[in-house]
Write a protein that holds these residues in place. Structure first.
Motif, PDB file in Angstrom:
ATOM      1  N   GLY A 113       0.806  -1.205   0.000  1.00 51.41           N
ATOM      2  CA  GLY A 113       0.000   0.000   0.000  1.00 51.41           C
ATOM      3  C   GLY A 113       0.844   1.262   0.000  1.00 51.41           C
ATOM      4  O   GLY A 113       0.571   2.208  -0.759  1.00 51.41           O
ATOM      5  N   GLN A 114       1.870   1.278   0.828  1.00 58.92           N
ATOM      6  CA  GLN A 114       2.724   2.467   0.910  1.00 58.92           C
ATOM      7  C   GLN A 114       3.507   2.691  -0.378  1.00 58.92           C
ATOM      8  O   GLN A 114       3.670   3.825  -0.831  1.00 58.92           O
ATOM      9  CB  GLN A 114       3.699   2.330   2.084  1.00 58.92           C
ATOM     10  N   LEU A 115       4.005   1.618  -0.989  1.00 56.27           N
ATOM     11  CA  LEU A 115       4.758   1.766  -2.234  1.00 56.27           C
ATOM     12  C   LEU A 115       3.864   2.266  -3.364  1.00 56.27           C
ATOM     13  O   LEU A 115       4.291   3.061  -4.211  1.00 56.27           O
ATOM     14  CB  LEU A 115       5.401   0.430  -2.619  1.00 56.27           C
ATOM     15  N   TRP A 116       2.611   1.802  -3.370  1.00 60.24           N
ATOM     16  CA  TRP A 116       1.672   2.276  -4.395  1.00 60.24           C
ATOM     17  C   TRP A 116       1.356   3.753  -4.188  1.00 60.24           C
ATOM     18  O   TRP A 116       1.315   4.536  -5.152  1.00 60.24           O
ATOM     19  CB  TRP A 116       0.409   1.426  -4.359  1.00 60.24           C
ATOM     20  N   VAL A 117       1.152   4.158  -2.935  1.00 62.31           N
ATOM     21  CA  VAL A 117       0.893   5.564  -2.632  1.00 62.31           C
ATOM     22  C   VAL A 117       2.087   6.424  -3.021  1.00 62.31           C
ATOM     23  O   VAL A 117       1.933   7.573  -3.469  1.00 62.31           O
ATOM     24  CB  VAL A 117       0.560   5.735  -1.131  1.00 62.31           C
ATOM     25  N   ALA A 118       3.305   5.848  -2.885  1.00 63.51           N
ATOM     26  CA  ALA A 118       4.514   6.595  -3.225  1.00 63.51           C
ATOM     27  C   ALA A 118       4.692   6.779  -4.728  1.00 63.51           C
ATOM     28  O   ALA A 118       5.599   7.503  -5.160  1.00 63.51           O
ATOM     29  CB  ALA A 118       5.737   5.887  -2.646  1.00 63.51           C
TER      30      ALA A 118
ATOM     31  N   LEU B  54       1.841   1.349   8.080  1.00 62.68           N
ATOM     32  CA  LEU B  54       0.583   1.849   7.525  1.00 62.68           C
ATOM     33  C   LEU B  54      -0.380   2.376   8.586  1.00 62.68           C
ATOM     34  O   LEU B  54      -1.368   3.042   8.249  1.00 62.68           O
ATOM     35  CB  LEU B  54      -0.097   0.728   6.719  1.00 62.68           C
ATOM     36  N   GLY B  55      -0.106   2.097   9.848  1.00 69.94           N
ATOM     37  CA  GLY B  55      -1.029   2.530  10.888  1.00 69.94           C
ATOM     38  C   GLY B  55      -2.361   1.804  10.749  1.00 69.94           C
ATOM     39  O   GLY B  55      -2.430   0.673  10.287  1.00 69.94           O
ATOM     40  N   ASP B  56      -3.429   2.485  11.149  1.00 65.24           N
ATOM     41  CA  ASP B  56      -4.749   1.859  11.050  1.00 65.24           C
ATOM     42  C   ASP B  56      -5.519   2.306   9.804  1.00 65.24           C
ATOM     43  O   ASP B  56      -6.716   2.096   9.691  1.00 65.24           O
ATOM     44  CB  ASP B  56      -5.576   2.167  12.301  1.00 65.24           C
ATOM     45  N   GLN B  57      -4.811   2.927   8.856  1.00 67.04           N
ATOM     46  CA  GLN B  57      -5.470   3.363   7.617  1.00 67.04           C
ATOM     47  C   GLN B  57      -5.436   2.254   6.577  1.00 67.04           C
ATOM     48  O   GLN B  57      -4.776   1.222   6.757  1.00 67.04           O
ATOM     49  CB  GLN B  57      -4.780   4.611   7.071  1.00 67.04           C
ATOM     50  N   ALA B  58      -6.152   2.458   5.479  1.00 67.47           N
ATOM     51  CA  ALA B  58      -6.186   1.485   4.391  1.00 67.47           C
ATOM     52  C   ALA B  58      -5.917   2.193   3.066  1.00 67.47           C
ATOM     53  O   ALA B  58      -6.309   3.339   2.873  1.00 67.47           O
ATOM     54  CB  ALA B  58      -7.544   0.793   4.343  1.00 67.47           C
ATOM     55  N   VAL B  59      -5.239   1.488   2.181  1.00 67.41           N
ATOM     56  CA  VAL B  59      -5.019   1.983   0.823  1.00 67.41           C
ATOM     57  C   VAL B  59      -5.900   1.156  -0.102  1.00 67.41           C
ATOM     58  O   VAL B  59      -5.787  -0.077  -0.142  1.00 67.41           O
ATOM     59  CB  VAL B  59      -3.541   1.849   0.410  1.00 67.41           C
TER      60      VAL B  59
ATOM     61  N   PHE C 265      -9.262  -8.078  -2.161  1.00 64.44           N
ATOM     62  CA  PHE C 265     -10.147  -7.248  -1.349  1.00 64.44           C
ATOM     63  C   PHE C 265      -9.964  -5.761  -1.627  1.00 64.44           C
ATOM     64  O   PHE C 265     -10.594  -4.921  -0.969  1.00 64.44           O
ATOM     65  CB  PHE C 265      -9.927  -7.536   0.133  1.00 64.44           C
ATOM     66  N   ALA C 266      -9.081  -5.447  -2.601  1.00 62.05           N
ATOM     67  CA  ALA C 266      -8.829  -4.059  -3.005  1.00 62.05           C
ATOM     68  C   ALA C 266      -8.522  -3.180  -1.800  1.00 62.05           C
ATOM     69  O   ALA C 266      -8.988  -2.035  -1.711  1.00 62.05           O
ATOM     70  CB  ALA C 266     -10.015  -3.495  -3.783  1.00 62.05           C
ATOM     71  N   SER C 267      -7.712  -3.702  -0.887  1.00 63.36           N
ATOM     72  CA  SER C 267      -7.425  -2.953   0.333  1.00 63.36           C
ATOM     73  C   SER C 267      -6.123  -3.450   0.952  1.00 63.36           C
ATOM     74  O   SER C 267      -5.987  -4.638   1.268  1.00 63.36           O
ATOM     75  CB  SER C 267      -8.571  -3.116   1.344  1.00 63.36           C
ATOM     76  N   ALA C 268      -5.173  -2.527   1.110  1.00 66.87           N
ATOM     77  CA  ALA C 268      -3.937  -2.823   1.830  1.00 66.87           C
ATOM     78  C   ALA C 268      -4.102  -2.350   3.263  1.00 66.87           C
ATOM     79  O   ALA C 268      -4.306  -1.159   3.518  1.00 66.87           O
ATOM     80  CB  ALA C 268      -2.751  -2.118   1.175  1.00 66.87           C
ATOM     81  N   ARG C 269      -4.050  -3.277   4.198  1.00 71.62           N
ATOM     82  CA  ARG C 269      -4.239  -2.962   5.616  1.00 71.62           C
ATOM     83  C   ARG C 269      -3.207  -3.708   6.440  1.00 71.62           C
ATOM     84  O   ARG C 269      -2.772  -4.815   6.074  1.00 71.62           O
ATOM     85  CB  ARG C 269      -5.641  -3.362   6.084  1.00 71.62           C
ATOM     86  N   ALA C 270      -2.850  -3.124   7.579  1.00 71.67           N
ATOM     87  CA  ALA C 270      -1.874  -3.773   8.455  1.00 71.67           C
ATOM     88  C   ALA C 270      -2.437  -5.021   9.119  1.00 71.67           C
ATOM     89  O   ALA C 270      -1.681  -5.911   9.509  1.00 71.67           O
ATOM     90  CB  ALA C 270      -1.401  -2.787   9.525  1.00 71.67           C
ATOM     91  N   ASP C 271      -3.757  -5.100   9.259  1.00 73.37           N
ATOM     92  CA  ASP C 271      -4.354  -6.262   9.920  1.00 73.37           C
ATOM     93  C   ASP C 271      -4.892  -7.286   8.933  1.00 73.37           C
ATOM     94  O   ASP C 271      -5.651  -8.186   9.314  1.00 73.37           O
ATOM     95  CB  ASP C 271      -5.475  -5.824  10.862  1.00 73.37           C
ATOM     96  N   ASN C 272      -4.504  -7.191   7.673  1.00 72.01           N
ATOM     97  CA  ASN C 272      -4.944  -8.189   6.695  1.00 72.01           C
ATOM     98  C   ASN C 272      -4.494  -9.588   7.113  1.00 72.01           C
ATOM     99  O   ASN C 272      -3.343  -9.798   7.517  1.00 72.01           O
ATOM    100  CB  ASN C 272      -4.375  -7.867   5.308  1.00 72.01           C
ATOM    101  N   ALA C 273      -5.414 -10.548   7.023  1.00 68.80           N
ATOM    102  CA  ALA C 273      -5.141 -11.971   7.293  1.00 68.80           C
ATOM    103  C   ALA C 273      -4.731 -12.246   8.735  1.00 68.80           C
ATOM    104  O   ALA C 273      -4.072 -13.247   9.006  1.00 68.80           O
ATOM    105  CB  ALA C 273      -4.072 -12.504   6.341  1.00 68.80           C
ATOM    106  N   ALA C 274      -5.119 -11.380   9.659  1.00 67.08           N
ATOM    107  CA  ALA C 274      -4.799 -11.628  11.066  1.00 67.08           C
ATOM    108  C   ALA C 274      -5.439 -12.948  11.513  1.00 67.08           C
ATOM    109  O   ALA C 274      -6.624 -13.171  11.308  1.00 67.08           O
ATOM    110  CB  ALA C 274      -5.307 -10.479  11.932  1.00 67.08           C
ATOM    111  N   GLY C 275      -4.635 -13.821  12.081  1.00 67.03           N
ATOM    112  CA  GLY C 275      -5.125 -15.112  12.546  1.00 67.03           C
ATOM    113  C   GLY C 275      -5.145 -16.194  11.494  1.00 67.03           C
ATOM    114  O   GLY C 275      -5.513 -17.341  11.781  1.00 67.03           O
ATOM    115  N   LEU C 276      -4.748 -15.873  10.261  1.00 61.65           N
ATOM    116  CA  LEU C 276      -4.803 -16.871   9.192  1.00 61.65           C
ATOM    117  C   LEU C 276      -3.841 -18.022   9.431  1.00 61.65           C
ATOM    118  O   LEU C 276      -4.055 -19.127   8.914  1.00 61.65           O
ATOM    119  CB  LEU C 276      -4.480 -16.203   7.850  1.00 61.65           C
ATOM    120  N   GLU C 277      -2.787 -17.797  10.233  1.00 66.44           N
ATOM    121  CA  GLU C 277      -1.834 -18.875  10.482  1.00 66.44           C
ATOM    122  C   GLU C 277      -2.499 -20.095  11.121  1.00 66.44           C
ATOM    123  O   GLU C 277      -2.095 -21.241  10.895  1.00 66.44           O
ATOM    124  CB  GLU C 277      -0.665 -18.397  11.352  1.00 66.44           C
TER     125      GLU C 277
END
Length: 344
Positions: free
Chosen positions: A99-104, A156-161, A251-263
């Motif tokens: 997300g950050q690289l795309w924003v950059a 990325l904090g709690d924001q989404a790209v 999901f068209a969304s870059a988030r820091a909590d993506n896939a939390a718990g998927l392990e």
């Protein structure tokens, strides 16, 4: 000679050995999983509205793609007697960086390459601690599980790209010939074939089983255990990075909590597929069947409006069953073999 009875070829009747091979095939874990999967699909198709539709089949496959991708290298790691619990956090950190690289302003083609490379670096960090410092992989990857997820929030904090190009996000969910099979599932199958050939048809794959059964003996046999494990963790990180790209685009969304718990789901699928948590046993086919079985059960429960907490309980229950049942079966077979046979 023509009159010699020994020269006459008479078809032999089925022997006990033939029957034994048949029984062995019928009780294999892979076969049992296939039967259970078929039963779940049939029962869910009858009892759960919408389960048997082509649209739902597409969503089911899209849901299991990330789990299947990560499970491929993890299968090889667990067969060696190690484990990687940082895979979902690696996915999350790679998603945040994407997300950050795309924003950059970087082109998305370059972003994808950089993110997969980042995943490989994160896997290499795990590998260094496990192979160079001889630390237990369980402890190492629990630590990096927390560290990588924390870094994702730093990035990325709690924001989404969410402003990724439509052609990329659409491609993540598009299907073959407008049918029910997503292209992402096709890519996963191709990678599964590659990993399957490596595991089951190469000397390297056979060496992984030797490591899992006895790493010290494998070392004395000339197998470079540390180097093999190092590259397996790198592969795990790289594939987790690729799964992060897929997750973000789907999901068209870059988030820091993506896939939390998927392990939890990934480990459950690997163990449910018949891979021993102690190493040295398992097949990639079994793991893929475990992924599909876990995905089918969760999908059916979701369609039946079962709460998310209950889904986690079911996943945990399948994880426990995948460890307990094979051991109970093995103990039962041992007792049967030791039971004295009395003549009729």
């Amino acid at each position: 000679m023509a009159g010699d009875p020994a020269a006459v070829n008479v078809p032999a009747p089925p022997t006990e050995t033939t029957h034994g091979v048949l029984r062995s095939a019928l009780v294999r874990w892979d076969t049992a999983l296939l039967v259970v999967l078929a039963a779940v699909v049939v029962v869910a198709g009858v009892l759960v509205e919408g389960f048997a539709s082509g649209r739902n089949f597409q969503f089911l496959l899209l849901d299991v793609v990330a789990i299947a991708l990560i499970a491929l290298p993890l299968t090889l790691i667990v067969i060696t007697g190690e484990i990687d619990l940082s895979v979902a956090s690696t996915l999350g950190l790679c998603s945040a960086v994407m997300g950050q690289l795309w924003v950059a302003g970087l082109p998305l083609e370059l972003v994808v390459v950089l993110v997969v490379g980042l995943g490989a670096v994160l896997g290499a960090v795990n590998a260094v601690f496990v192979t160079k410092f001889a630390l237990p992989s369980l402890a190492v990857t629990i630590g990096t599980l927390a560290a990588y997820r924390g870094l994702a929030f730093v990035v990325l904090g709690d924001q989404a790209v969410a402003d990724f190009p439509f052609r990329w996000t659409d491609a993540a969910s598009s299907t073959v010939a407008d049918g029910a099979v997503p292209w992402a599932a096709v890519v996963t199958i191709v990678l599964a074939v590659v990993f399957g050939v490596v595991l089951h048809a190469t000397p390297f794959g056979r060496s992984l089983y030797a490591m899992g059964n006895n790493a010290e003996a494998a070392t004395f046999a000339g197998i470079r255990v540390a180097r093999a494990k190092f590259w397996l963790f790198v592969a795990s990180g790289a594939v987790s990075g690729l799964a992060g790209v897929y997750w973000t685009l789907r999901f068209a969304s870059a988030r820091a909590d993506n896939a939390a718990g998927l392990e939890l789901a990934v480990v459950a699928a690997v163990l449910l597929g018949g891979v021993s948590i102690f190493g040295g046993r398992g097949t990639l086919l079994g793991v893929l069947l475990g992924v599909l079985l876990l995905g089918a059960v969760r999908n059916a429960l979701q369609l039946a409006d079962v709460a998310a907490d209950t889904l986690n309980i079911v996943t945990g229950g399948l994880l426990i069953a995948s460890v307990v049942v094979p051991n109970v079966v093995a103990m039962s077979r041992t007792r049967l073999r030791r039971r004295p046979r009395h003549p009729a």
